[in-house]
Write an enzyme that holds these catalytic residues in place. Structure first.
Site, PDB file in Angstrom:
ATOM      1  N   TRP A  23       0.585  -1.252  -0.088  1.00  0.00           N
ATOM      2  CA  TRP A  23      -0.057   0.475  -0.182  1.00  0.00           C
ATOM      3  C   TRP A  23       1.100   1.108  -0.388  1.00  0.00           C
ATOM      4  CZ3 TRP A  23      -4.620  -1.079  -2.177  1.00  0.00           C
ATOM      5  CH2 TRP A  23      -5.628  -1.546  -1.868  1.00  0.00           C
ATOM      6  N   ASP A  44      -1.541   6.815   6.434  1.00  0.00           N
ATOM      7  CA  ASP A  44      -2.759   5.509   5.587  1.00  0.00           C
ATOM      8  C   ASP A  44      -2.746   5.129   7.104  1.00  0.00           C
ATOM      9  OD1 ASP A  44      -4.385   4.100   5.040  1.00  0.00           O
ATOM     10  OD2 ASP A  44      -3.639   3.311   3.238  1.00  0.00           O
ATOM     11  N   LYS A  77     -12.488  -1.172   7.062  1.00  0.00           N
ATOM     12  CA  LYS A  77     -12.090  -2.078   7.544  1.00  0.00           C
ATOM     13  C   LYS A  77     -12.299  -2.012   9.618  1.00  0.00           C
ATOM     14  CE  LYS A  77      -8.469  -1.875   4.765  1.00  0.00           C
ATOM     15  NZ  LYS A  77      -8.735  -3.418   4.011  1.00  0.00           N
TER      16      LYS A  77
END
Length: 360
Positions: free
Chosen positions: A103, A172, A196
């Site tokens: 990511w 992030d 999430k």
């Protein structure tokens, strides 16, 4: 009695059952209004009240100061990979990025489309099994910002510390926000895809310090401009209304559980139980350096990879779902976000022990 399975999916992930039941009860008739939230005008007093309550509860959960804006946007965290440099990286400046996995590398690749990017540190020398110590970072003097991912969902690598630097930290937190307390004032900006620990997909939450607003490039699309979003209460256009509503229900649920501090205690117990079982087994293994292990995403491997298919089939039969590791790394992965309780961990450990006894 509920017949819901234990869902270990990395995202979209499990939601609290109490939240789903409340949404179910309110689906056709929200608070006696005779319509669903997803049918409401986002400009209506009722929906504005839902949105304001969600922001208020998130601010309370994370102790977000007044000089930070909270935005509820669309496009997921991946859209932020472009939105961040368009808003925060002047054309004559450099941004520092830390590479700790897939990511963060996606964020790096996208940011390079808009300006100079310095990869100040990378976990590649450890094969992404450990974090680069900050003493090794090669930061740019006067960098516009420093970007990193606090938790790499796919690799299972997580920062247990906050970097110290002069430039604004942009982080992030898609997969670990609300899992334990944090000091928002240490960051210039926090962003998190919802699917999430916040709610369903279709939403991304941005928490940004006000002094970082107003710096967008002239070419920045209106819909991607943080200042425009802030000035319009995240409603420049029709937002992801139902995802925002469900996120608000999750924030209420978190408060009922005792807040983020209580979630930290639960999450610590969950990850300690699972890692201890793996470490005490000759049949399962986790490759990540102990100090850098994720609290949210626990990758593990079987001693014999040929047994993977049988392991997953047995797990599915027992209602232990979505344990297959990401296609880029293989093996297994248990994502154990806030909505999964200790009972899910105990069920998984019991099955792992049973499978090891039969096949080990």
């Amino acid at each position: 009695m509920s017949n819901r399975a234990f869902n270990f999916c990395a995202g979209p992930a499990a939601l609290p059952e109490a939240v789903l039941k409340r949404a179910q009860a309110e689906m056709l008739d929200w608070h006696g209004k005779g319509l669903s939230v997803m049918e409401m005008s986002h400009r209506s007093d009722d929906y504005v009240g839902i949105a304001e309550a969600a922001e208020r509860n998130l601010r309370e959960l994370l102790s977000i100061p007044a000089h930070y804006k909270v935005l509820f946007l669309q496009g997921g965290a991946s859209q932020q990979f472009a939105e961040i440099p368009l808003n925060l990286l002047p054309e004559n400046a450099t941004a520092d990025y830390i590479d700790t996995g897939i990511w963060s590398r996606k964020a790096i690749d996208e940011a390079r489309r808009y300006g100079p990017v310095n990869v100040a540190a990378s976990a590649k020398p450890s094969n992404y099994m450990d974090l680069p110590a900050q003493a090794q970072w090669q930061l740019t003097p006067g960098a516009a910002y420093i970007h990193y991912a606090s938790n790499e969902t796919i690799g299972g690598l997580q920062f247990g510390w906050v970097p110290q630097a002069d430039a604004p930290l942009v982080v992030d937190m898609s997969s670990d926000i609300l899992s334990r307390p944090l000091d928002v004032t240490q960051f210039g900006m926090i962003y998190a895809g919802a699917q999430k620990n916040i709610g369903p997909s279709g939403l991304v939450v941005v928490i940004i310090r006000e002094d970082l607003l107003g710096k967008a490039r002239a070419v920045c699309p209106t819909m991607l401009n943080y200042t425009i979003a802030a000035e319009h209460g995240s409603m420049y256009n029709t937002p992801a209304t139902y995802s925002w509503y469900l996120a608000g229900l999750v924030f209420e649920w978190l408060k009922e559980q005792g807040g983020v501090g209580a979630m930290e205690q639960r999450n610590r117990a969950k990850k300690d139980r699972l890692y201890a079982f793996i470490d005490n087994s000759d049949f399962y293994s986790n490759p990540i350096a102990p100090a850098a292990r994720s609290w949210m995403n626990v990758p593990f491997r079987l001693a014999d990879e040929a047994l993977n298919k049988a392991f997953l089939a047995g797990a599915d039969a027992r209602g232990l779902l979505n344990l297959k590791g990401h296609r880029t790394v293989g093996g297994m992965r248990a994502s154990i976000y806030n909505a999964l309780g200790q009972d899910a961990i105990e069920a998984l450990v019991a099955y792992m022990a049973e499978f090891e006894k039969e096949r080990g």
